[in-house]
Enzyme design. Sequence first.
Site, PDB file in Angstrom:
ATOM      1  CG  ASP A 121      -5.369   0.259  -1.335  1.00 37.87           C
ATOM      2  OD1 ASP A 121      -4.770   1.336  -1.405  1.00 37.87           O
ATOM      3  OD2 ASP A 121      -4.969  -0.713  -0.668  1.00 37.87           O
ATOM      4  CG  HIS A 159      -2.684   8.503   0.556  1.00 33.57           C
ATOM      5  ND1 HIS A 159      -3.149   8.231  -0.716  1.00 33.57           N
ATOM      6  CD2 HIS A 159      -2.599   7.316   1.182  1.00 33.57           C
ATOM      7  CE1 HIS A 159      -3.340   6.931  -0.836  1.00 33.57           C
ATOM      8  NE2 HIS A 159      -3.021   6.343   0.300  1.00 33.57           N
ATOM      9  CG  ASP A 160       0.528   5.852  -0.643  1.00 37.15           C
ATOM     10  OD1 ASP A 160       0.231   5.916   0.562  1.00 37.15           O
ATOM     11  OD2 ASP A 160      -0.052   5.098  -1.455  1.00 37.15           O
ATOM     12  CG  ASP A 188      -9.170   4.517  -1.016  1.00 38.59           C
ATOM     13  OD1 ASP A 188      -8.891   3.461  -1.599  1.00 38.59           O
ATOM     14  OD2 ASP A 188      -8.349   5.444  -0.819  1.00 38.59           O
ATOM     15  CD  GLU A 203      -2.229   2.146  -4.903  1.00 36.88           C
ATOM     16  OE1 GLU A 203      -1.296   2.786  -4.410  1.00 36.88           O
ATOM     17  OE2 GLU A 203      -2.840   1.263  -4.282  1.00 36.88           O
TER      18      GLU A 203
HETATM   19  O1  TEU Z   1      -0.581   1.785  -1.573  1.00 40.07           O
HETATM   20  C1  TEU Z   1       0.092   0.742  -2.198  1.00 40.07           C
HETATM   21  C2  TEU Z   1       1.518   0.734  -2.059  1.00 40.07           C
HETATM   22  O2  TEU Z   1       2.126  -0.150  -2.599  1.00 40.07           O
HETATM   23  C3  TEU Z   1       2.180   1.778  -1.239  1.00 40.07           C
HETATM   24  O3  TEU Z   1       2.368   1.252   0.012  1.00 40.07           O
HETATM   25  C4  TEU Z   1       3.426   2.205  -1.889  1.00 40.07           C
HETATM   26  O4  TEU Z   1       4.142   1.143  -2.387  1.00 40.07           O
HETATM   27  C5  TEU Z   1       4.387   2.877  -0.995  1.00 40.07           C
HETATM   28  O5  TEU Z   1       3.750   3.692  -0.093  1.00 40.07           O
HETATM   29  C6  TEU Z   1       5.341   3.678  -1.846  1.00 40.07           C
HETATM   30  O6  TEU Z   1       5.077   4.999  -1.814  1.00 40.07           O
HETATM   31  C7  TEU Z   1      -1.886   1.616  -1.154  1.00 40.07           C
HETATM   32  C8  TEU Z   1      -2.312   2.830  -0.368  1.00 40.07           C
HETATM   33  O7  TEU Z   1      -2.300   3.947  -1.208  1.00 40.07           O
HETATM   34  C9  TEU Z   1      -1.422   2.964   0.832  1.00 40.07           C
HETATM   35  O8  TEU Z   1      -1.682   4.123   1.558  1.00 40.07           O
HETATM   36  C10 TEU Z   1      -1.641   1.737   1.694  1.00 40.07           C
HETATM   37  O9  TEU Z   1      -0.743   1.753   2.756  1.00 40.07           O
HETATM   38  C11 TEU Z   1      -1.452   0.450   0.909  1.00 40.07           C
HETATM   39  O10 TEU Z   1      -2.069   0.465  -0.363  1.00 40.07           O
HETATM   40  C12 TEU Z   1      -2.063  -0.708   1.658  1.00 40.07           C
HETATM   41  O11 TEU Z   1      -3.455  -0.613   1.641  1.00 40.07           O
END
Ligand code: TEU
Length: 545
Positions: free
Chosen positions: A200, A316-317, A98, A242
């Site tokens: 990311d 994971h989000d 990542d 992403e």
């Molecule tokens: O996620 C990008 C992001 O914009 C997320 O925070 C998302 O908008 C939000 O969780 C809605 O579900 C990436 C990573 O996947 C996330 O885990 C990180 O927190 C973020 O970037 C910062 O690095």
Amino acid sequence: MEKKWWHRSVVYQIYPRSFKDTSGNGIGDLRGVIEKLDYLKELGIDVIWLSPVYQSPMDDNGYDISNYQEIAPEFGTMADMDELIEQANQRGIRILMDLVVNHTSDEHPWFLEAKKSKNNPYRDYYIWRDASEDDGVPNELNSTFSGTAWQYDETTQQYYLHLFSKKQPDLNWGNQKLREEIYQMMNFWLEKGIGGFRMDVIDLIGKEIDQLITGNGPQLHPYLQEMNQASFGNYDVLTVGETWGATPEIAKLYSDPSRHELSMVFQFEHVSIDWHPQEGKWRPTTFDFIKFKEIMSKWQTSLKGEGWNSLFWNNHDLPRIVSRWGNDQQYRVQTAKMFASVLHLMQGTPYIFQGEEIGMTNVQFESLEEYNDIEIHQFYHDNLKKGYTHEQMMEAIWKNGRDNARTPMQWDESKNAGFTTGMPWLKVNPNYKTINVQNALKDKQSIFYHYKSLIELRKNSQYSETIIYGDYQLLLPEDQQVFAYIREDQQHRLLVVANFSEEQIVRTLEGEVKDVILSNYDETNLDLSNLELRPYEAIVFELNK
Ligand code: TEU
């Protein structure tokens, strides 16, 4: 289009913190991943995307990196990492790292230097601005985790930008020296034999802050082309960006092979379909099934020959798919298999998030204190100030909070689901006694074996080419309950039909069934002119051409 190994791949995402703990500290680790490689081999995946394992104060669970070339002690050592790459490679599995380079941790040596003085050589690695005329924040940009994106620094009396938490200062990609340091770091990992990178929030690196442009800035694609040339372009690897703001037109800019940028991107149009346009996931709206099919289909057809899709329901989000748009109680098994079939027979590279293959569900913790995620906590407090009630926010957290995906992996029915012998960093979902890997492996009808069959079909069957490269056509676009589509090439014509409802329904479809390839119920009706579909039934047919 030139064929690539990753056109045929299926990726499995590991959130290491929640995967498998071997040290007893309650946090998953690299040795835990090594221990479970044979399990993943059995599932049939051939790439692992490993969420960040680098040194980090863990403000955002590793998405805040303080050293890109060291492993966080709670996850293990660099020797463990080298062993993981090697052991995975021996099993034909590649590791995607990542790459979090929109920001670092505020404890990264670059930032520690940068904040010392305005003329420190590292100052320009980050984004600093004076206070605005009325002595407030430099502009109205907000952090994704709520509140202003600017943090005041007493020592140098300027603000720095953080599009995520204040412990995640944004890097200034306009600085060429910084870019070169990042490419060198990427080469350090590529030389270790990794299979590529998941990048990311990569769509933010071309930002133009004074014009309030964050995503899709003017320098984004030039930087990616430069990165490609200076690092991974010299290796045969998979790169996936992403990109929250991607439309199909934008996705082609990244993934059209002739532009030498990335292999593919994650687009989020489908997964944000039931979020409020301004307030996002904290104010869920209704799920528009017709629009959902339209979005999925648009991506299928518009990248054809000019880019490459990534296919996913979870990460994971995001909340767990069975709970989100299915039924995670009575029809959990059927729902999980239905979502799997609909996704895995589309064109693109499928991604499975840990636990999806056993139908893990969302969780409902009673109190806010039981949640860990920084995004949940920040929004809870800020939204309460804005007038949301406690009950409203808890509902929203149960529905869309990121910890739904992050509860520990459920391996067996022993204490803490076999995830750890210690105190898990986040509570295990109480349903682990029924939903776990041990049970899944014992039952040939389990969701696990359904995923395995889908992977096998894609990678190793007479239908592989059709699934990977065949044309896509949506059927019954206006149907409120059924998602049906055709995949076809010169050899085969496949029909995927899925009932997204809990009702028993009948539909008429064209064509003659040659074979039933896969289904999520025991016996399948073969008459397309009078096709009965039970709750969440999903069938994959081969039709006569
Ligand atoms: O996620 C990008 C992001 O914009 C997320 O925070 C998302 O908008 C939000 O969780 C809605 O579900 C990436 C990573 O996947 C996330 O885990 C990180 O927190 C973020 O970037 C910062 O690095």
